[in-house]
Design a protein around this motif. Structure first.
Motif, PDB file in Angstrom:
ATOM      1  N   UNK A 115       0.830  -1.209   0.000  1.00  0.00           N
ATOM      2  CA  UNK A 115       0.000   0.000   0.000  1.00  0.00           C
ATOM      3  C   UNK A 115       0.859   1.252   0.000  1.00  0.00           C
ATOM      4  N   UNK A 116       2.032   1.164   0.636  1.00  0.00           N
ATOM      5  CA  UNK A 116       2.916   2.324   0.725  1.00  0.00           C
ATOM      6  C   UNK A 116       3.587   2.661  -0.603  1.00  0.00           C
ATOM      7  N   UNK A 117       3.455   1.789  -1.602  1.00  0.00           N
ATOM      8  CA  UNK A 117       4.125   1.994  -2.892  1.00  0.00           C
ATOM      9  C   UNK A 117       3.091   2.111  -4.009  1.00  0.00           C
ATOM     10  N   UNK A 118       2.797   3.316  -4.498  1.00  0.00           N
ATOM     11  CA  UNK A 118       1.797   3.479  -5.553  1.00  0.00           C
ATOM     12  C   UNK A 118       2.107   2.687  -6.819  1.00  0.00           C
ATOM     13  N   UNK A 119       3.398   2.467  -7.123  1.00  0.00           N
ATOM     14  CA  UNK A 119       3.748   1.670  -8.303  1.00  0.00           C
ATOM     15  C   UNK A 119       3.245   0.237  -8.143  1.00  0.00           C
ATOM     16  N   UNK A 120       3.443  -0.328  -6.945  1.00  0.00           N
ATOM     17  CA  UNK A 120       2.988  -1.689  -6.674  1.00  0.00           C
ATOM     18  C   UNK A 120       1.471  -1.778  -6.741  1.00  0.00           C
ATOM     19  N   UNK A 121       0.798  -0.818  -6.111  1.00  0.00           N
ATOM     20  CA  UNK A 121      -0.667  -0.820  -6.116  1.00  0.00           C
ATOM     21  C   UNK A 121      -1.200  -0.712  -7.541  1.00  0.00           C
ATOM     22  N   UNK A 143       1.879   6.244   9.093  1.00  0.00           N
ATOM     23  CA  UNK A 143       0.561   6.890   9.222  1.00  0.00           C
ATOM     24  C   UNK A 143       0.335   7.957   8.157  1.00  0.00           C
ATOM     25  N   UNK A 144      -0.104   7.531   6.981  1.00  0.00           N
ATOM     26  CA  UNK A 144      -0.320   8.435   5.858  1.00  0.00           C
ATOM     27  C   UNK A 144      -1.684   8.124   5.261  1.00  0.00           C
ATOM     28  N   UNK A 145      -2.688   8.916   5.601  1.00  0.00           N
ATOM     29  CA  UNK A 145      -4.054   8.666   5.149  1.00  0.00           C
ATOM     30  C   UNK A 145      -4.168   8.815   3.636  1.00  0.00           C
ATOM     31  N   UNK A 146      -3.346   9.689   3.038  1.00  0.00           N
ATOM     32  CA  UNK A 146      -3.407   9.899   1.587  1.00  0.00           C
ATOM     33  C   UNK A 146      -2.974   8.650   0.824  1.00  0.00           C
ATOM     34  N   UNK A 170       0.026   1.197  12.724  1.00  0.00           N
ATOM     35  CA  UNK A 170       1.093   1.920  12.038  1.00  0.00           C
ATOM     36  C   UNK A 170       2.405   1.832  12.814  1.00  0.00           C
ATOM     37  N   UNK A 171       3.492   1.849  12.084  1.00  0.00           N
ATOM     38  CA  UNK A 171       4.807   1.837  12.713  1.00  0.00           C
ATOM     39  C   UNK A 171       5.023   3.125  13.495  1.00  0.00           C
ATOM     40  N   UNK A 172       5.727   2.992  14.610  1.00  0.00           N
ATOM     41  CA  UNK A 172       6.010   4.155  15.451  1.00  0.00           C
ATOM     42  C   UNK A 172       7.362   3.962  16.113  1.00  0.00           C
TER      43      UNK A 172
END
Length: 368
Positions: A115-121, A143-146, A170-172
């Motif tokens: 999910x964190x990688x738009x290319x993969x998605x 933590x990135x809602x966008x 989310x990672x913290x």
């Protein structure tokens, strides 16, 4: 601002008889016997809707067990044939999608790293064009809602209408009792932006240990999430991955029995009337709070002007420490959480700093 997704409601593509959707199964498919035996035990509980299993496992470092691979799809087919459970797996490439579809997998999910990688998605989305299959999308690692919204939109634009989100925390950098911080506010924000979107909670990955799973599961249902995805292994003590966060099918059954599934709304007019009265009181107090904050910021602007005219810095650390200490003590005396009080004060202080900074370099108007 609401985000428009073209969604088929969860109850229209997966009938759960009004109960929360329960997805369960081992973190990893390890052997055919392990997977099929676990599936039978889960099916026998009568409480599980979907069998999950990790076939391809994206690991943080190479050399760790990265999944049994495509052979696991055949094991899933057998488990489905023998138990009647629907099946779900994680996909991270177009090839994964193709193989899963060919094997008759019922539900796909996209993991946090993907999910964190738009290319993969986008690669996954392109592989799903023309396909009618439910897809669940986990929140990104950070933590990135966008990013989360963007992944949902990409899959939806590929024509997938049976779509949902998975809240897995989310990672913290802060070390807490959880493997991944729940950050419920982001899940709430997503539900607010996409009111029709089903959101499933993943207490296994939030907790990182089985002891906390009941607590997070109940809280998720209290937050009006539509279901749970919980890792379950026939013998967690010998699991090849994430042993500490998996539960036996018997323990899962007991856990689910002890959860209270609450209604999103009441059909009792008296309840609705009383709730409306209490909400009106809340609205009045909220208005007063906002008004008082506005008055506070006007004073902050005056302080900024005074500091500017006397060539004094905006930030006064000793004053901030004084505010933080006194107000936090007051908050605790009023039975408010200290962490909440600190965050609230920091927000107000940051806005005060912003207001003062806005006037700091504005020269005073000369008097005629």
């Amino acid at each position: 601002m609401k985000h428009t997704l073209d969604i088929i409601p969860l109850q229209d593509w997966l009938n759960t008889d009004g109960k929360p959707l329960i997805i369960a199964g081992p973190c990893s498919a390890e052997t055919e016997e392990q997977l099929v035996s676990t599936a039978h035990l889960l099916a026998n509980t009568g409480k599980v809707n979907v069998l999950r299993a990790g076939i391809w496992k994206p690991r943080t470092r190479p050399g760790e067990f990265e999944g049994i691979g495509s052979i696991g799809l055949e094991w899933l087919k057998r488990a489905k044939a023998e138990t009647g459970l629907l099946t779900a797996i994680e996909v991270a490439t177009a090839k994964h999608v193709e193989e899963a579809l060919a094997a008759g997998v019922d539900i796909l999910w996209i993991g946090a790293r993907s999910t964190a990688n738009p290319f993969t998605v986008q690669e996954i989305a392109d592989a799903l064009v023309g396909v009618d299959i439910p897809v669940l999308i986990k929140n990104p690692v950070n933590p990135d809602i966008s990013l989360w919204l963007g992944a949902l939109e990409r899959i939806n634009r590929a024509g997938i209408k049976k779509i949902g989100a998975i809240h897995r925390g989310f990672s913290s950098y802060e070390k807490t009792a959880f493997r991944n911080e729940p950050m419920w506010d982001l899940a709430i924000q997503l539900k607010t932006l996409c009111p029709d979107l089903p959101v499933i909670n993943d207490p296994s990955h939030i907790c990182g240990n089985r002891e906390l799973i009941p607590y997070i599961s109940q809280k998720a249902l209290d937050m009006d999430m539509q279901g749970l995805i919980i890792e379950s292994h026939i013998d967690p003590s010998v699991a090849w991955t994430d042993a500490k966060q998996q539960v036996t099918p018997a323990a899962l059954s007991e856990l689910l029995d002890n959860l209270a599934a609450r209604q999103a709304a009441s059909n009792d007019p008296a309840f609705d009337d009383n709730l409306a009265t209490l909400r009106t009181e809340i609205d009045k107090l909220d208005d007063q709070i906002i008004q008082k904050i506005g008055e506070r910021m006007k004073i902050a602007e005056k302080i900024g002007q005074y500091k500017r005219d006397n060539n004094v810095t905006i930030l006064q650390v000793s004053r901030w420490d004084e505010i933080l200490q006194k107000r936090t003590q007051l908050a605790q005396a009023l039975n408010l959480d200290a962490d909440f009080a600190k965050k609230f004060l920091e927000l107000v202080h940051n806005e005060s700093i912003r207001k003062q900074n806005a006037v700091m370099n504005v020269q005073p108007t000369a008097q005629a």
